[in-house]
Write a protein that holds these residues in place. Structure first.
Motif, PDB file in Angstrom:
ATOM      1  N   LEU A  20       0.836  -1.191   0.000  1.00  0.00           N
ATOM      2  CA  LEU A  20       0.000   0.000   0.000  1.00  0.00           C
ATOM      3  C   LEU A  20       0.871   1.241   0.000  1.00  0.00           C
ATOM      4  O   LEU A  20       1.926   1.264   0.604  1.00  0.00           O
ATOM      5  N   LEU A  21       0.393   2.276  -0.644  1.00  0.00           N
ATOM      6  CA  LEU A  21       1.143   3.535  -0.593  1.00  0.00           C
ATOM      7  C   LEU A  21       0.972   4.151   0.786  1.00  0.00           C
ATOM      8  O   LEU A  21      -0.104   4.076   1.369  1.00  0.00           O
ATOM      9  N   PRO A  22       2.023   4.730   1.326  1.00  0.00           N
ATOM     10  CA  PRO A  22       1.888   5.355   2.638  1.00  0.00           C
ATOM     11  C   PRO A  22       0.811   6.428   2.601  1.00  0.00           C
ATOM     12  O   PRO A  22       0.670   7.160   1.634  1.00  0.00           O
ATOM     13  N   ALA A  23       0.053   6.461   3.692  1.00  0.00           N
ATOM     14  CA  ALA A  23      -1.092   7.360   3.704  1.00  0.00           C
ATOM     15  C   ALA A  23      -0.708   8.792   4.052  1.00  0.00           C
ATOM     16  O   ALA A  23      -1.493   9.707   3.874  1.00  0.00           O
ATOM     17  N   ARG A  24       0.471   8.951   4.622  1.00  0.00           N
ATOM     18  CA  ARG A  24       0.812  10.282   5.096  1.00  0.00           C
ATOM     19  C   ARG A  24       1.208  11.210   3.953  1.00  0.00           C
ATOM     20  O   ARG A  24       1.626  10.777   2.885  1.00  0.00           O
ATOM     21  N   ALA A  25       1.075  12.521   4.221  1.00  0.00           N
ATOM     22  CA  ALA A  25       1.395  13.512   3.208  1.00  0.00           C
ATOM     23  C   ALA A  25       2.903  13.528   2.914  1.00  0.00           C
ATOM     24  O   ALA A  25       3.315  13.635   1.760  1.00  0.00           O
ATOM     25  N   ASP A  26       3.696  13.377   4.000  1.00  0.00           N
ATOM     26  CA  ASP A  26       5.143  13.416   3.788  1.00  0.00           C
ATOM     27  C   ASP A  26       5.654  12.030   3.411  1.00  0.00           C
ATOM     28  O   ASP A  26       6.562  11.488   4.018  1.00  0.00           O
ATOM     29  N   ALA A  27       5.016  11.473   2.403  1.00  0.00           N
ATOM     30  CA  ALA A  27       5.300  10.106   2.014  1.00  0.00           C
ATOM     31  C   ALA A  27       6.766   9.898   1.663  1.00  0.00           C
ATOM     32  O   ALA A  27       7.325   8.839   1.902  1.00  0.00           O
ATOM     33  N   ALA A  28       7.377  10.902   1.104  1.00  0.00           N
ATOM     34  CA  ALA A  28       8.757  10.767   0.664  1.00  0.00           C
ATOM     35  C   ALA A  28       9.692  10.480   1.844  1.00  0.00           C
ATOM     36  O   ALA A  28      10.648   9.729   1.714  1.00  0.00           O
ATOM     37  N   GLU A  29       9.357  11.081   3.008  1.00  0.00           N
ATOM     38  CA  GLU A  29      10.243  10.920   4.160  1.00  0.00           C
ATOM     39  C   GLU A  29       9.993   9.618   4.914  1.00  0.00           C
ATOM     40  O   GLU A  29      10.903   9.031   5.464  1.00  0.00           O
ATOM     41  N   SER A  30       8.724   9.215   4.946  1.00  0.00           N
ATOM     42  CA  SER A  30       8.393   8.107   5.835  1.00  0.00           C
ATOM     43  C   SER A  30       8.836   6.779   5.240  1.00  0.00           C
ATOM     44  O   SER A  30       8.914   6.604   4.029  1.00  0.00           O
ATOM     45  N   LYS A  31       9.059   5.850   6.148  1.00  0.00           N
ATOM     46  CA  LYS A  31       9.469   4.515   5.746  1.00  0.00           C
ATOM     47  C   LYS A  31       8.266   3.744   5.252  1.00  0.00           C
ATOM     48  O   LYS A  31       7.137   4.039   5.605  1.00  0.00           O
ATOM     49  N   GLN A  32       8.524   2.735   4.488  1.00  0.00           N
ATOM     50  CA  GLN A  32       7.469   1.844   4.043  1.00  0.00           C
ATOM     51  C   GLN A  32       7.217   0.806   5.135  1.00  0.00           C
ATOM     52  O   GLN A  32       8.000  -0.109   5.318  1.00  0.00           O
ATOM     53  N   LEU A  33       6.137   0.976   5.885  1.00  0.00           N
ATOM     54  CA  LEU A  33       5.897   0.092   7.016  1.00  0.00           C
ATOM     55  C   LEU A  33       4.818  -0.943   6.744  1.00  0.00           C
ATOM     56  O   LEU A  33       4.744  -1.957   7.403  1.00  0.00           O
ATOM     57  N   LEU A  34       3.946  -0.649   5.773  1.00  0.00           N
ATOM     58  CA  LEU A  34       2.801  -1.535   5.584  1.00  0.00           C
ATOM     59  C   LEU A  34       3.026  -2.516   4.448  1.00  0.00           C
ATOM     60  O   LEU A  34       3.520  -2.147   3.385  1.00  0.00           O
ATOM     61  N   HIS A  35       2.688  -3.765   4.708  1.00  0.00           N
ATOM     62  CA  HIS A  35       2.695  -4.791   3.660  1.00  0.00           C
ATOM     63  C   HIS A  35       1.293  -5.358   3.622  1.00  0.00           C
ATOM     64  O   HIS A  35       0.822  -5.887   4.629  1.00  0.00           O
ATOM     65  N   TYR A 141      -4.808  -9.167   4.463  1.00  0.00           N
ATOM     66  CA  TYR A 141      -3.880  -9.339   5.588  1.00  0.00           C
ATOM     67  C   TYR A 141      -2.893  -8.184   5.562  1.00  0.00           C
ATOM     68  O   TYR A 141      -2.171  -7.999   4.598  1.00  0.00           O
ATOM     69  N   LEU A 142      -2.889  -7.399   6.627  1.00  0.00           N
ATOM     70  CA  LEU A 142      -2.015  -6.232   6.699  1.00  0.00           C
ATOM     71  C   LEU A 142      -0.915  -6.475   7.726  1.00  0.00           C
ATOM     72  O   LEU A 142      -1.192  -6.738   8.895  1.00  0.00           O
ATOM     73  N   LEU A 143       0.338  -6.407   7.260  1.00  0.00           N
ATOM     74  CA  LEU A 143       1.472  -6.532   8.171  1.00  0.00           C
ATOM     75  C   LEU A 143       2.042  -5.143   8.408  1.00  0.00           C
ATOM     76  O   LEU A 143       2.355  -4.433   7.459  1.00  0.00           O
ATOM     77  N   VAL A 144       2.183  -4.765   9.662  1.00  0.00           N
ATOM     78  CA  VAL A 144       2.735  -3.448   9.993  1.00  0.00           C
ATOM     79  C   VAL A 144       4.137  -3.649  10.544  1.00  0.00           C
ATOM     80  O   VAL A 144       4.319  -4.230  11.609  1.00  0.00           O
ATOM     81  N   ASP A 145       5.097  -3.192   9.802  1.00  0.00           N
ATOM     82  CA  ASP A 145       6.498  -3.363  10.164  1.00  0.00           C
ATOM     83  C   ASP A 145       6.906  -2.294  11.174  1.00  0.00           C
ATOM     84  O   ASP A 145       6.187  -1.318  11.386  1.00  0.00           O
ATOM     85  N   GLY A 146       8.068  -2.450  11.731  1.00  0.00           N
ATOM     86  CA  GLY A 146       8.662  -1.363  12.491  1.00  0.00           C
ATOM     87  C   GLY A 146       8.813  -1.625  13.966  1.00  0.00           C
ATOM     88  O   GLY A 146       8.199  -2.517  14.530  1.00  0.00           O
ATOM     89  N   SER A 147       9.674  -0.819  14.573  1.00  0.00           N
ATOM     90  CA  SER A 147       9.944  -0.939  15.997  1.00  0.00           C
ATOM     91  C   SER A 147       9.187   0.163  16.732  1.00  0.00           C
ATOM     92  O   SER A 147       8.393   0.893  16.157  1.00  0.00           O
ATOM     93  N   LEU A 148       9.471   0.282  18.020  1.00  0.00           N
ATOM     94  CA  LEU A 148       8.795   1.291  18.838  1.00  0.00           C
ATOM     95  C   LEU A 148       9.061   2.701  18.310  1.00  0.00           C
ATOM     96  O   LEU A 148       8.201   3.581  18.383  1.00  0.00           O
ATOM     97  N   GLU A 149      10.239   2.873  17.756  1.00  0.00           N
ATOM     98  CA  GLU A 149      10.612   4.173  17.214  1.00  0.00           C
ATOM     99  C   GLU A 149       9.673   4.612  16.085  1.00  0.00           C
ATOM    100  O   GLU A 149       9.465   5.796  15.853  1.00  0.00           O
ATOM    101  N   ASP A 150       9.127   3.638  15.396  1.00  0.00           N
ATOM    102  CA  ASP A 150       8.226   3.935  14.278  1.00  0.00           C
ATOM    103  C   ASP A 150       6.778   4.075  14.715  1.00  0.00           C
ATOM    104  O   ASP A 150       5.888   4.203  13.862  1.00  0.00           O
TER     105      ASP A 150
END
Lengths: 346, 338
Positions: A20-35, A141-150
């Motif tokens: 999925l494309l990141p939903a946030r406006a600052d998509a360029a900065e954010s990491k790809q967390l969703l699968h 099925y949505l997998l959300v990646d990332g650690s607490l920092e994310d």
């Protein structure tokens, strides 16, 4: 298995992983967390969410508790009495985790979730297990990646998909502010030992998911081991050598032991009364499950590291701050007794 | 198989020397770096009344290393003695102390305590109780079956009950919180002496002694168990009673050892063999040889467990890693010379 294979082949062509494309406006900065495997219904139609594991259970509960079909972990007993009754009494469904699953796929189908959500560090094992469940059941099925920092981004992204962007933004702001405390920490960082297990001699190694709270609160993991890894056993002799400035635990049994057993009394952290028992109700402050519930732990630990010592007024202050967190994330404002009772020492 | 008196003296002095060397080395080795002189000074401090026991060296030696070494000696001795008794009793060299389900029972008790979030004394207490319950169940079940060879029935009941309790452990693992409880259960099942304290010793020592004393008193009778039941009975031994006493004694010792150390495999299986290779199969000589070897071996394994890596390695892994090659070597060597 014949049935499964036919099913599998039939679905193979039609369904492929579509990140999925990141939903946030600052998509360029954010990491790809969703699968994502499969197609999600529009946010307004996501009414029934199945959390695949405890971390996802907490995340979904904080964002949109009314969509939660049940708990992947047991919510019976003293520990969860903080959670409002309506949610506490949701059924215990078990978890979906490849071979370690305790939920039958047929039960999953019977529950008819609009989406299955799992949260945690995503690797190929998880990806393939999620893909397989999706192929067998046809449920997205949505997998959300990332650690607490994310966690700010996790909250925002999942909030968008669940149709609660405003609430998600509020929680994400809290998370961002909490994660910002590390910038105010002095260079000389106190060392913190995470005591787990009844003996207190199990711990998370530096860099492990279990000690993220220590790192993000600006502490230094007292365990001096170069090699990576997650949990390990250590000995008191090593602790005596490492001389942690502070010991934090969620194990009431160990906390009692640390106060009474002679061998522990030689550690400066115990002598200076720098051993703290943190709440695990309804979800742990340090760990268990590794989800956004740990944000309050970061806040507490950062404050404690900057203002060492424990005063009665601290406990009161912390009871208030923690209650704010509980109000915001869990939708309930517990009384002071759960933070200042006998089961914790903040 | 009888040794000459000179051989016998050599045999015992060698074993005691081995144990002393092991203990001294274990005292000197550890994660907290101490010079040998500091170790010596800390050891002697109470004897010559130096006001130095509160120093770091004093704490490391007296509160950490000595209790841990003592616990290692105790656990090793207990497991080796229980293994020796069982191998004699079952007339089978492949028998280990957990043949009657004591480890599975203890594992179930400890896992349950961890699942319920109980404190350490309860974990140890439930482990001990679980071990006794498992063996009690085996003995009871075997009593229900009368028409078969009693030894075979005991072993088979042990396998069945062990499997049942093992399934219970697996069930608890599935139900346990994967981020908090499951690792604790796993570590417990792998065994380890980290955190062994004087309190642990005070609890386990009387139980191990309570098991050891009847074994020593009955050492001559145990030899007769190598005969068929009827022959032993003809020689005036109440086989059933003797067997019952030995089972109770070995179970007490093993359950006590397991409750403070977790599940430590291999010692109770292999040390009796090594002892037999050295001392022959006469029980009154085999038992003490086995005890001394087991105690020394466990301290070696535990010293490695706490010093090889920068974290603690599980004892159950170390006993196998050290024990298996040593055993194969010994087997090959004695095979050649014999």
């Amino acid at each position: 298995m014949g049935m499964n294979r036919r099913h599998f082949l039939g679905l193979m062509g039609a369904l492929t992983a579509t990140p999925l494309l990141p939903a946030r406006a600052d998509a360029a900065e954010s990491k790809q967390l969703l699968h994502l495997f499969g197609d999600l219904p529009p946010p307004s139609q996501v009414q029934r969410v199945l959390a695949a594991g405890a971390p996802a259970g907490v995340l979904v509960y904080t964002l949109a508790p009314e969509t939660l079909l049940g708990w992947p972990m047991s919510m019976q007993g003293e520990k969860s009495r903080v959670v409002p009754e309506a949610y506490r009494n949701l059924p215990y469904l078990g978890r979906l985790a490849g071979r370690g699953s305790t939920m039958p796929l047929e039960k999953l189908l019977a529950l008819k979730p609009d989406v299955i959500i799992d949260v945690g560090t995503v690797d190929d094992t998880y990806l393939s297990a999620a893909k397989r469940v999706h192929q067998q059941t046809g449920i997205p099925y949505l997998l959300v990646d990332g650690s607490l920092e994310d966690s700010p981004q996790q909250l925002q992204d999942v909030g968008q998909l669940l149709g609660v962007p405003d609430r998600a933004a509020k929680l994400a702001t809290y998370a961002e502010k909490t994660l910002g405390v590390i910038d105010t920490m002095p260079a000389n960082r106190p060392s913190v030992y995470l005591a787990r297990g009844p003996k207190g001699l199990e711990t998370g190694l530096p860099g492990s998911i279990n000690t993220e709270v220590i790192a993000l609160a600006g502490g230094r993991n007292a365990v001096q081991v170069e090699s990576g890894g997650n949990l390990a056993q250590v000995s008191l002799e090593q602790l005596l050598h490492w001389q942690p400035d502070m010991i934090v635990t969620q194990s009431a049994g160990f906390f009692e032991l640390a106060q009474s057993a002679a061998a522990w009394q030689h550690l400066p952290a115990i002598k200076n009364r720098q051993c703290y028992l943190l709440p695990e109700a309804p979800f742990g402050w340090l760990d268990g499950p590794p989800s956004v519930n740990r944000l309050v732990g970061i806040n507490w630990l950062a404050n404690k590291l900057q203002n060492p010592g424990s005063r009665r007024s601290d406990t009161k202050l912390w009871a208030d701050k923690a209650a704010d967190f509980y109000q915001l994330f869990y939708g309930t404002r517990p009384g002071i007794d759960i933070f200042a009772g006998q089961t914790v020492r903040l | 198989m009888r040794m000459k008196p000179a051989d016998r003296r050599f045999h015992w002095s060698f074993l005691i020397l081995f144990l002393m060397v092991v203990v001294i080395a274990a005292l000197a080795i550890g994660q907290y770096t101490l010079a040998p002189s500091a170790v010596l000074k800390a050891l002697l401090a109470p004897a010559i009344a130096l006001p130095d026991t509160s120093s770091d060296a004093g704490i490391v030696i007296w509160n950490l290393r000595l209790p841990r070494i003592a616990a290692g000696l105790l656990v090793g001795a207990a497991l080796a003695a229980a293994g020796t008794a069982y191998q004699g009793m079952f007339r089978n060299p492949l028998v280990s102390p957990d043949i009657l389900g004591v480890s599975a029972g203890a594992g179930l008790g400890a896992s349950l305590a961890i699942l319920l979030g109980l404190s350490l004394p309860f974990v140890q207490g439930l482990a001990f109780a679980g071990g006794l319950i498992a063996v009690g169940t085996v003995y009871w079940v075997s009593g229900l079956v009368r028409r078969h060879d009693p030894i075979l029935v005991l072993v088979l009941s042990g396998v069945a009950v062990g499997t049942l309790f093992g399934a219970g452990i697996s069930l608890i693992k599935v139900l346990a919180d994967p981020s908090v409880q499951l690792p604790s259960i796993t570590f417990w099942l792998l065994g380890g002496l980290n955190g062994a304290s004087r309190e642990d010793l005070m609890l386990a020592l009387p139980l191990v002694l309570a098991g050891l004393v009847p074994m020593i008193l009955l050492r001559w009778h145990v030899n007769l168990l190598a005969l068929a039941d009827e022959e032993a009975a003809a020689l005036g031994v109440d086989v059933h009673k003797l067997r019952r006493i030995l089972i109770v004694a070995a179970t007490l010792m093993t359950a006590a050892a397991v409750s403070i150390a977790g599940i430590v495999g291999w010692v109770g299986l292999v040390i009796p063999h090594v002892a037999r290779l050295i001392a022959g199969s006469e029980f009154s000589r085999l038992l003490p040889t086995s005890i001394l070897l087991g105690a020394g071996f466990l301290v070696i394994a535990d010293t490695l467990a706490r010093s090889v890596a920068s974290i603690e390695l599980p004892l159950g892994i170390l006993t196998a890693l050290v024990g298996a090659p040593a055993f194969i070597w010994l087997l090959a060597r004695t095979g050649r010379s014999g």
